[in-house]
Design an enzyme around this catalytic site. Structure first.
Site, PDB file in Angstrom:
ATOM      1  N   SER A  92       0.844  -1.201   0.000  1.00  0.00           N
ATOM      2  CA  SER A  92       0.000   0.000   0.000  1.00  0.00           C
ATOM      3  C   SER A  92       0.874   1.244   0.000  1.00  0.00           C
ATOM      4  O   SER A  92       1.987   1.241   0.553  1.00  0.00           O
ATOM      5  CB  SER A  92      -0.851  -0.019   1.273  1.00  0.00           C
ATOM      6  OG  SER A  92      -1.435   1.238   1.494  1.00  0.00           O
ATOM      7  N   TYR A 149      -1.890  -0.958  10.924  1.00  0.00           N
ATOM      8  CA  TYR A 149      -2.131  -1.502   9.576  1.00  0.00           C
ATOM      9  C   TYR A 149      -0.919  -1.224   8.676  1.00  0.00           C
ATOM     10  O   TYR A 149      -0.397  -2.126   8.007  1.00  0.00           O
ATOM     11  CB  TYR A 149      -3.398  -0.891   8.966  1.00  0.00           C
ATOM     12  CG  TYR A 149      -3.525  -1.166   7.477  1.00  0.00           C
ATOM     13  CD1 TYR A 149      -3.867  -2.438   7.020  1.00  0.00           C
ATOM     14  CD2 TYR A 149      -3.270  -0.165   6.534  1.00  0.00           C
ATOM     15  CE1 TYR A 149      -3.951  -2.701   5.656  1.00  0.00           C
ATOM     16  CE2 TYR A 149      -3.358  -0.421   5.169  1.00  0.00           C
ATOM     17  CZ  TYR A 149      -3.696  -1.693   4.739  1.00  0.00           C
ATOM     18  OH  TYR A 149      -3.771  -1.959   3.389  1.00  0.00           O
ATOM     19  N   LYS A 200       2.015  -3.771   6.643  1.00  0.00           N
ATOM     20  CA  LYS A 200       2.420  -3.762   5.227  1.00  0.00           C
ATOM     21  C   LYS A 200       3.941  -3.577   5.124  1.00  0.00           C
ATOM     22  O   LYS A 200       4.615  -4.232   4.328  1.00  0.00           O
ATOM     23  CB  LYS A 200       1.692  -2.644   4.467  1.00  0.00           C
ATOM     24  CG  LYS A 200       0.207  -2.902   4.291  1.00  0.00           C
ATOM     25  CD  LYS A 200      -0.049  -4.075   3.363  1.00  0.00           C
ATOM     26  CE  LYS A 200      -1.473  -4.578   3.441  1.00  0.00           C
ATOM     27  NZ  LYS A 200      -1.680  -5.875   2.810  1.00  0.00           N
TER      28      LYS A 200
HETATM   29  P1  NAD Z   1     -10.956  -7.181   1.153  1.00  0.00           P
HETATM   30  O1  NAD Z   1     -11.185  -7.188   2.633  1.00  0.00           O
HETATM   31  O2  NAD Z   1     -12.125  -6.947   0.273  1.00  0.00           O
HETATM   32  O3  NAD Z   1     -10.275  -8.549   0.715  1.00  0.00           O
HETATM   33  C1  NAD Z   1      -9.389  -9.254   1.552  1.00  0.00           C
HETATM   34  C2  NAD Z   1      -9.822 -10.711   1.561  1.00  0.00           C
HETATM   35  O4  NAD Z   1      -8.937 -11.448   2.409  1.00  0.00           O
HETATM   36  C3  NAD Z   1     -11.243 -10.912   2.117  1.00  0.00           C
HETATM   37  O5  NAD Z   1     -11.991 -11.711   1.221  1.00  0.00           O
HETATM   38  C4  NAD Z   1     -11.019 -11.642   3.449  1.00  0.00           C
HETATM   39  O6  NAD Z   1     -12.078 -12.520   3.744  1.00  0.00           O
HETATM   40  C5  NAD Z   1      -9.702 -12.346   3.198  1.00  0.00           C
HETATM   41  N1  NAD Z   1      -8.900 -12.632   4.399  1.00  0.00           N
HETATM   42  C6  NAD Z   1      -8.572 -11.788   5.404  1.00  0.00           C
HETATM   43  N2  NAD Z   1      -7.814 -12.442   6.312  1.00  0.00           N
HETATM   44  C7  NAD Z   1      -7.645 -13.712   5.854  1.00  0.00           C
HETATM   45  C8  NAD Z   1      -6.961 -14.845   6.341  1.00  0.00           C
HETATM   46  N3  NAD Z   1      -6.327 -14.839   7.523  1.00  0.00           N
HETATM   47  N4  NAD Z   1      -6.988 -15.980   5.618  1.00  0.00           N
HETATM   48  C9  NAD Z   1      -7.653 -16.035   4.434  1.00  0.00           C
HETATM   49  N5  NAD Z   1      -8.338 -14.994   3.928  1.00  0.00           N
HETATM   50  C10 NAD Z   1      -8.328 -13.835   4.630  1.00  0.00           C
HETATM   51  O7  NAD Z   1      -9.803  -6.124   0.860  1.00  0.00           O
HETATM   52  P2  NAD Z   1      -9.264  -5.544  -0.510  1.00  0.00           P
HETATM   53  O8  NAD Z   1      -9.639  -4.123  -0.572  1.00  0.00           O
HETATM   54  O9  NAD Z   1      -9.598  -6.439  -1.624  1.00  0.00           O
HETATM   55  O10 NAD Z   1      -7.702  -5.591  -0.221  1.00  0.00           O
HETATM   56  C11 NAD Z   1      -6.880  -6.664  -0.651  1.00  0.00           C
HETATM   57  C12 NAD Z   1      -5.458  -6.421  -0.149  1.00  0.00           C
HETATM   58  O11 NAD Z   1      -5.002  -5.174  -0.658  1.00  0.00           O
HETATM   59  C13 NAD Z   1      -5.326  -6.336   1.372  1.00  0.00           C
HETATM   60  O12 NAD Z   1      -4.126  -6.962   1.745  1.00  0.00           O
HETATM   61  C14 NAD Z   1      -5.247  -4.844   1.624  1.00  0.00           C
HETATM   62  O13 NAD Z   1      -4.534  -4.541   2.798  1.00  0.00           O
HETATM   63  C15 NAD Z   1      -4.505  -4.359   0.397  1.00  0.00           C
HETATM   64  N6  NAD Z   1      -4.772  -2.958   0.077  1.00  0.00           N
HETATM   65  C16 NAD Z   1      -6.069  -2.532  -0.080  1.00  0.00           C
HETATM   66  C17 NAD Z   1      -6.314  -1.186  -0.335  1.00  0.00           C
HETATM   67  C18 NAD Z   1      -7.725  -0.676  -0.482  1.00  0.00           C
HETATM   68  O14 NAD Z   1      -7.936   0.528  -0.388  1.00  0.00           O
HETATM   69  N7  NAD Z   1      -8.727  -1.509  -0.722  1.00  0.00           N
HETATM   70  C19 NAD Z   1      -5.241  -0.283  -0.466  1.00  0.00           C
HETATM   71  C20 NAD Z   1      -3.945  -0.754  -0.341  1.00  0.00           C
HETATM   72  C21 NAD Z   1      -3.715  -2.103  -0.068  1.00  0.00           C
HETATM   73  C1  UD1 Z   2      -6.753   5.579   4.102  1.00  0.00           C
HETATM   74  C2  UD1 Z   2      -5.802   5.173   5.201  1.00  0.00           C
HETATM   75  C3  UD1 Z   2      -4.580   4.508   4.564  1.00  0.00           C
HETATM   76  C4  UD1 Z   2      -5.014   3.315   3.707  1.00  0.00           C
HETATM   77  C5  UD1 Z   2      -6.036   3.793   2.650  1.00  0.00           C
HETATM   78  C6  UD1 Z   2      -6.593   2.667   1.807  1.00  0.00           C
HETATM   79  C7  UD1 Z   2      -6.082   6.686   7.109  1.00  0.00           C
HETATM   80  C8  UD1 Z   2      -5.465   7.794   7.871  1.00  0.00           C
HETATM   81  N1  UD1 Z   2      -5.410   6.336   5.973  1.00  0.00           N
HETATM   82  O1  UD1 Z   2      -6.082   6.449   3.237  1.00  0.00           O
HETATM   83  O2  UD1 Z   2      -3.684   4.049   5.557  1.00  0.00           O
HETATM   84  O3  UD1 Z   2      -3.902   2.737   3.052  1.00  0.00           O
HETATM   85  O4  UD1 Z   2      -7.138   4.444   3.328  1.00  0.00           O
HETATM   86  O5  UD1 Z   2      -7.392   1.804   2.587  1.00  0.00           O
HETATM   87  O6  UD1 Z   2      -7.097   6.121   7.476  1.00  0.00           O
HETATM   88  N2  UD1 Z   2     -12.313  11.523   3.728  1.00  0.00           N
HETATM   89  C9  UD1 Z   2     -13.325  12.368   4.168  1.00  0.00           C
HETATM   90  N3  UD1 Z   2     -14.422  11.795   4.768  1.00  0.00           N
HETATM   91  C10 UD1 Z   2     -14.554  10.447   4.933  1.00  0.00           C
HETATM   92  C11 UD1 Z   2     -13.527   9.603   4.470  1.00  0.00           C
HETATM   93  C12 UD1 Z   2     -12.400  10.180   3.883  1.00  0.00           C
HETATM   94  O7  UD1 Z   2     -13.238  13.575   4.032  1.00  0.00           O
HETATM   95  O8  UD1 Z   2     -15.573   9.995   5.497  1.00  0.00           O
HETATM   96  C13 UD1 Z   2     -11.134  12.122   3.049  1.00  0.00           C
HETATM   97  C14 UD1 Z   2      -9.808  11.853   3.731  1.00  0.00           C
HETATM   98  O9  UD1 Z   2      -9.526  12.839   4.661  1.00  0.00           O
HETATM   99  C15 UD1 Z   2      -8.849  11.841   2.539  1.00  0.00           C
HETATM  100  C16 UD1 Z   2      -9.709  11.325   1.375  1.00  0.00           C
HETATM  101  O10 UD1 Z   2     -11.050  11.514   1.782  1.00  0.00           O
HETATM  102  O11 UD1 Z   2      -8.457  13.156   2.221  1.00  0.00           O
HETATM  103  C17 UD1 Z   2      -9.490   9.839   1.113  1.00  0.00           C
HETATM  104  O12 UD1 Z   2      -9.658   9.103   2.310  1.00  0.00           O
HETATM  105  P1  UD1 Z   2      -9.600   7.507   2.363  1.00  0.00           P
HETATM  106  O13 UD1 Z   2     -10.505   6.946   1.335  1.00  0.00           O
HETATM  107  O14 UD1 Z   2      -9.819   7.083   3.784  1.00  0.00           O
HETATM  108  O15 UD1 Z   2      -8.118   7.141   1.894  1.00  0.00           O
HETATM  109  P2  UD1 Z   2      -6.694   7.646   2.463  1.00  0.00           P
HETATM  110  O16 UD1 Z   2      -6.844   8.774   3.378  1.00  0.00           O
HETATM  111  O17 UD1 Z   2      -5.799   7.843   1.315  1.00  0.00           O
END
Ligand code: NAD
Ligand code: UD1
Length: 337
Positions: free
Chosen positions: A124, A148, A152
């Site tokens: 991330s 979190y 990562k």
């Molecule tokens: P998500 O929660 O939709 O998907 C994660 C999946 O992993 C889920 O289906 C959950 O059931 C499964 N899971 C969790 N723990 C597990 C375990 N111990 N064993 C087996 N399965 C397990 O999340 P996502 O948004 O699809 O994210 C996928 C990956 O990307 C995650 O590692 C997350 O940290 C990373 N990531 C997501 C974002 C985002 O904004 N969505 C941003 C950066 C990184």
């Molecule tokens: C957040 C997490 C980051 C994580 C990422 C993806 C925090 C501090 N950071 O990042 O660690 O990797 O999500 O899961 O939680 N916002 C609002 N109102 C809301 C929600 C968000 O104004 O209800 C604003 C935030 O201040 C930001 C933008 O929207 O400026 C995006 O927010 P968000 O979607 O939570 O993503 P990140 O802040 O980038």
């Protein structure tokens, strides 16, 4: 030969599975369903007319993973499984370290035992911490500001050490910026448990009437309109980044961090206004104080992904929000009927 997709029924995993099935890849999903549902499997079948093998398994369980590798000919792993809620990680940090760090180590141990050394890992942009100035590039120092983010960063560091210890490993650490959007069929998308933490699912649930109003966290940042700026990327572009990373793994030596973003920044109010225009719905909001841990502006330098993976995001903000809205309006309760 099969690909093992941990967390493959989740938001990003399911979109990646769809893109891999289009290429006729043989897929095994291992997921414990802690944040997803098996309805996703039916939806994937509906989109692609192809089936995957689903195994309910926890990445923390060595024996279950070992059995999967014993019984299948796995060539590479895409590792999505993990917990991802920043706020929750402050409240129950041990669950995050156990699930995301110990679970990942268990997976890597099983992979090493079975001589499977090709991996794409979901990292991330959170690993850039709060002290770097955008555009963020892979040479910048990393740090974490919450449990979190620590998980990562710790897994990335474990992977750097692993690749250093054994040159047979090829690892792509994909540092995602802000994934949004949904498949254009409207059949799969993001539906967080409880009240969403991230901006897009929150705005979508206000538009659909599940939540009353958005709270905008601060309008006094040094940005175009005072609200926070982020690099939103369509989840299908992100999925295609995984396809490219898999295809290029043989050219990757050791562990390579790669930003997956568009390189463009969009403010909170720009998102709200675009969402309003596309959905035709009112999105009431109030300005509240800044959220702890937020910074003003985050966007990617995506040149490593462009050069190394021959990958570039192609879907613009209009497409991201149109697809988010289609998914949300067709499935106001997510995968629950
Ligand atoms: P998500 O929660 O939709 O998907 C994660 C999946 O992993 C889920 O289906 C959950 O059931 C499964 N899971 C969790 N723990 C597990 C375990 N111990 N064993 C087996 N399965 C397990 O999340 P996502 O948004 O699809 O994210 C996928 C990956 O990307 C995650 O590692 C997350 O940290 C990373 N990531 C997501 C974002 C985002 O904004 N969505 C941003 C950066 C990184
Ligand atoms: C957040 C997490 C980051 C994580 C990422 C993806 C925090 C501090 N950071 O990042 O660690 O990797 O999500 O899961 O939680 N916002 C609002 N109102 C809301 C929600 C968000 O104004 O209800 C604003 C935030 O201040 C930001 C933008 O929207 O400026 C995006 O927010 P968000 O979607 O939570 O993503 P990140 O802040 O980038």
């Amino acid at each position: 030969m099969s690909l093992l997709i941990t967390g493959g029924t989740g938001y990003i995993g399911s979109h990646t599975v769809v893109e891999l099935l289009k290429l006729d890849q043989d897929i095994i999903i291992a997921d414990n369903l802690s944040n997803s549902s098996t309805v996703v499997l039916d939806r994937i079948k509906e989109i692609t007319d192809k089936s995957v093998t689903f195994i309910k398994a926890d990445i923390c369980d060595f024996a279950s993973l070992d059995a999967i590798f014993e019984q299948n000919d796995i060539e590479a792993v895409i590792h999505f499984a993990g917990l991802k809620a920043v706020g929750e990680s402050n409240q129950i940090p041990l669950n995050y370290y156990q699930n995301n760090v110990a679970g990942s180590v268990t997976l890597f141990q099983v992979m090493a035992k079975h001589n499977v050394k090709k991996l794409v890992f979901s990292s991330s942009a959170t690993v850039y911490g709060e002290n770097n100035v955008s555009p963020l590039d892979e040479s910048m120092p990393t740090s974490a500001i919450n449990p979190y983010g620590q998980t990562k960063l710790m897994v990335e560091n474990i992977l750097f050490d692993l690749a250093k210890s054994d040159s047979e490993w090829s690892i792509a650490c994909l540092r995602y910026f802000n994934p949004i959007g949904a498949h254009d069929s409207g059949l799969i998308g993001e539906h967080p448990n409880g009240i969403p933490n991230n901006l897009l699912p929150y705005v979508a649930q206000v538009a659909v009437g599940r939540l009353a109003q958005l709270q905008v966290f601060g309008d006094d940042y040094d940005t175009v309109d005072g609200t926070g700026v982020r690099d939103y990327i369509h989840v299908v572009d992100l999925a295609l980044g995984h396809v490219k990373a898999l295809q290029k793994l043989d050219d990757i030596e050791g562990c390579q961090p790669i930003n997956i973003g568009t390189g463009n920044g969009t403010s909170v109010l720009e998102i709200v206004n675009t969402f309003k225009d596309i959905s035709g719905k009112d999105i009431p909001y109030t300005i509240v104080p800044r959220r702890a841990g937020d910074i003003a502006t985050v966007y990617a330098d995506a040149s490593v992904a462009n050069n190394l993976l021959d990958w570039k995001a192609t879907r613009d903000l209009t497409e991201m929000i149109t697809d988010t809205w289609r998914w949300q309006s067709k499935n106001p309760n997510g995968f629950e009927s």
